[in-house]
Design an enzyme around this catalytic site. Sequence first.
Site, PDB file in Angstrom:
ATOM      1  N   GLY A  85      38.196  45.526  39.635  1.00 12.03           N
ATOM      2  CA  GLY A  85      39.484  45.433  38.962  1.00 12.03           C
ATOM      3  C   GLY A  85      39.873  43.983  38.710  1.00 12.03           C
ATOM      4  N   CYS A  86      41.160  43.753  38.534  1.00 13.98           N
ATOM      5  CA  CYS A  86      41.649  42.405  38.249  1.00 13.98           C
ATOM      6  C   CYS A  86      41.183  41.428  39.318  1.00 13.98           C
ATOM      7  CB  CYS A  86      43.173  42.414  38.186  1.00 13.98           C
ATOM      8  SG  CYS A  86      43.892  40.787  37.921  1.00 13.98           S
ATOM      9  N   PHE A  87      40.584  40.330  38.890  1.00  9.88           N
ATOM     10  CA  PHE A  87      40.034  39.388  39.871  1.00  9.88           C
ATOM     11  C   PHE A  87      41.094  38.642  40.671  1.00  9.88           C
ATOM     12  CE2 PHE A  87      38.728  36.772  35.825  1.00  9.88           C
ATOM     13  CZ  PHE A  87      40.047  36.595  35.458  1.00  9.88           C
ATOM     14  N   TRP A  88      42.348  38.654  40.215  1.00 14.15           N
ATOM     15  CA  TRP A  88      43.398  37.982  40.992  1.00 14.15           C
ATOM     16  C   TRP A  88      43.467  38.534  42.412  1.00 14.15           C
ATOM     17  CZ3 TRP A  88      47.845  38.751  36.902  1.00 14.15           C
ATOM     18  CH2 TRP A  88      47.597  37.921  35.782  1.00 14.15           C
ATOM     19  N   LYS A  91      47.754  42.909  31.379  1.00 11.46           N
ATOM     20  CA  LYS A  91      46.456  42.283  31.393  1.00 11.46           C
ATOM     21  C   LYS A  91      46.110  41.551  30.121  1.00 11.46           C
ATOM     22  CE  LYS A  91      44.406  41.978  34.300  1.00 11.46           C
ATOM     23  NZ  LYS A  91      44.627  40.645  34.847  1.00 11.46           N
TER      24      LYS A  91
END
Length: 245
Positions: free
Chosen positions: A67-70, A10
């Site tokens: 969490g991770c926006f991907w 990240k």
Amino acid sequence: MTPPLSTCLKQGLIRHIPAALLGVVLLGRIASGASAWAAEPAHPVPPPALDEPAGPATSEVAVLAGGCFWGVQGVFQHVNGVTKAVSGYAGGDKATAQYDRVSSGTTGQAESVQITFDPRQITYGQVLQIYFSVAHDPTELDRQGPDTGSQYRSAIFPQDEQQARVAKAYIAQLDQAHAFDAAIVTTIEPGRTFYPAEAYHQDYLARHPTNPYIAYNDLPKIDNLKRLFAPLYRTDPVLVMAGGS
């Protein structure tokens, strides 16, 4: 001491590590039984008992963090009725809405996705059902999968009082039904501005499906969406960038 792999992932280092090499590292962690990095399984939950009433509106916006926006963006780009899903930041000030600063975990920002949808095709309650079922694990506090820090918290940023009411009632409904093995830690944070993320973060899942992080953590979410919400699944994602580039 070697830092956790998630820290490297990240901080953007994944973009500079050959996929084959990172894949070997990933397989090694799986083979050794490492539990700090595991794809989140789907968790089917019932629809909300309270939802927004039907009305004349043709467009509505929801802002969610999980969490991770991907991966969250990638999920909602495959949902019928969604016209746009933009990765960005919410919860902090405009001055700190930059990836390098948000990654410090000290800005109050959360990696978020702004979802524009047609409420005639999908309701706000259905958006939340997908969010809780396949987009993330709402029982993980200040983390999601391999990513840790308050910037990866589970949060709903309601755009009006009605959305806040539906979100609050739904969380209470799921907790009361013991839909998850642990209590939901999703926060409801009204009155926060959404700031779009940098262009290189947009459509990341669609543009990098072979990236080991995406393949292991996020592509299973797309499969779960298709399996659990077949009527709402769309094969071709609705992308932010023209031509997906």
